[in-house]
Write an enzyme that holds these catalytic residues in place. Structure first.
Site, short mmCIF file in Angstrom:
data_model
loop_
_atom_site.label_atom_id
_atom_site.label_comp_id
_atom_site.label_asym_id
_atom_site.label_seq_id
_atom_site.Cartn_x
_atom_site.Cartn_y
_atom_site.Cartn_z
N SER A 1 0.86 -1.18 0.00
CA SER A 1 0.00 0.00 0.00
C SER A 1 0.89 1.22 0.00
O SER A 1 2.07 1.14 0.38
CB SER A 1 -0.87 -0.01 1.26
OG SER A 1 -1.49 1.24 1.48
N TYR B 1 -2.52 -1.64 10.39
CA TYR B 1 -2.44 -1.75 8.93
C TYR B 1 -1.10 -1.23 8.44
O TYR B 1 -0.42 -1.88 7.63
CB TYR B 1 -3.59 -0.94 8.32
CG TYR B 1 -3.71 -1.03 6.82
CD1 TYR B 1 -4.51 -2.00 6.23
CD2 TYR B 1 -3.05 -0.13 5.99
CE1 TYR B 1 -4.64 -2.08 4.84
CE2 TYR B 1 -3.17 -0.19 4.62
CZ TYR B 1 -3.97 -1.17 4.04
OH TYR B 1 -4.08 -1.23 2.67
#
Length: 258
Positions: free
Chosen positions: A140, A153
């Site tokens: 990401s 995350y």
């Protein structure tokens, strides 16, 4: 272990997190290229998605170590070996560090960092035997930068970059490459769910979240389509990408160009 196909031949791919979004797009793209694909997801509805693209399906909770090994075992049982591993499965929880639940932290780390390691470890002997492998980790933009409310995350995605680099160094002599993709916000159910969470956390409307939070740092003011990510996966999974390893590929709308 059976021998891998000759260069240019269809390969065997295992893709995780495939019931929607990026994973579903990757499965379709790889199937369209003629690869044999095992789609792995916790959601049983993923079987319908997989079959629509021509892939086999394996249901698994990848927070369980044995399930990770079983997924690779199923691919080998069906197709004889594993050539391509796409670690995509992920979840999200938006909350401040002060109130972040420990159980949710562990779940996210187990799914998004430990599972990719275990899947890589299980697939590695087959790639080494065939002297050809492609490990593609869907990281990401948050593997490169941080944002408030996403401690687990972001920690998992940063760790995934480290795992990618280590696999690249260890795999080079065996024809195994490892790369990470770092997209900004992709139009997926995971992102759609985040919009409401971000709106609650920041005290703003959902459209404001898209414009003022998600796209604030982007030069290109739009969400990314999953097919755009899948296209880069297809390249990195090809013979033509044999010299590309240990890299983090930003698909971030210009976010990290600042």
């Amino acid at each position: 272990m059976s021998a891998n196909p000759s260069p240019g031949s269809p390969r065997v791919a295992l893709v995780t997190g495939t019931s929607s979004g990026i994973g579903a797009a990757v499965v379709k793209t790889l199937c369209d290229l003629g690869h044999q694909v095992l789609a792995v997801d916790f959601n049983p509805a993923g079987e319908t998605v997989a079959e629509a693209s021509g892939a086999a399906f394996f249901q698994a909770d990848l927070t369980d170590a044995e399930a990770c090994r079983a997924a690779v075992g199923d691919a080998v049982k069906r197709f004889g070996h594993v050539d391509i591993l796409v670690n995509n499965a992920g979840i999200q929880h938006v909350e401040s560090i002060e109130s972040f639940p420990e159980a949710k932290w562990r779940q996210i780390i187990d799914l998004m960092l430990t599972a990719p390691f275990l899947l890589t470890q299980a697939a590695w002997p087959y790639m080494r035997e065939g002297q050809w492998g492609r490990i593609i980790n869907i990281a990401s933009v948050h593997a490169q930068v941080a944002s408030p409310g996403k401690a687990a995350y972001i920690s998992a995605k940063h760790g995934l970059i480290g795992l990618t680099k280590t696999a690249a160094l260890e795999g080079g002599e065996h024809g195994i490459t490892a790369n990470a993709l770092c997209p900004a916000y992709v139009r997926t159910p995971l992102v759609d769910n985040q919009i409401a969470d971000q709106a609650r956390m920041h005290g703003m409307g959902e459209q404001e979240v898209i414009e003022k939070v998600m796209l604030k740092n982007a030069a290109v003011k739009r969400l990314i389509d999953p097919s755009e990510v899948a296209s880069l996966v297809a390249y990195l999974a090809s013979d033509q990408a044999g010299a590309v390893t240990g890299s983090s590929w930003n698909i971030d709308l210009g976010w990290t160009a600042q």
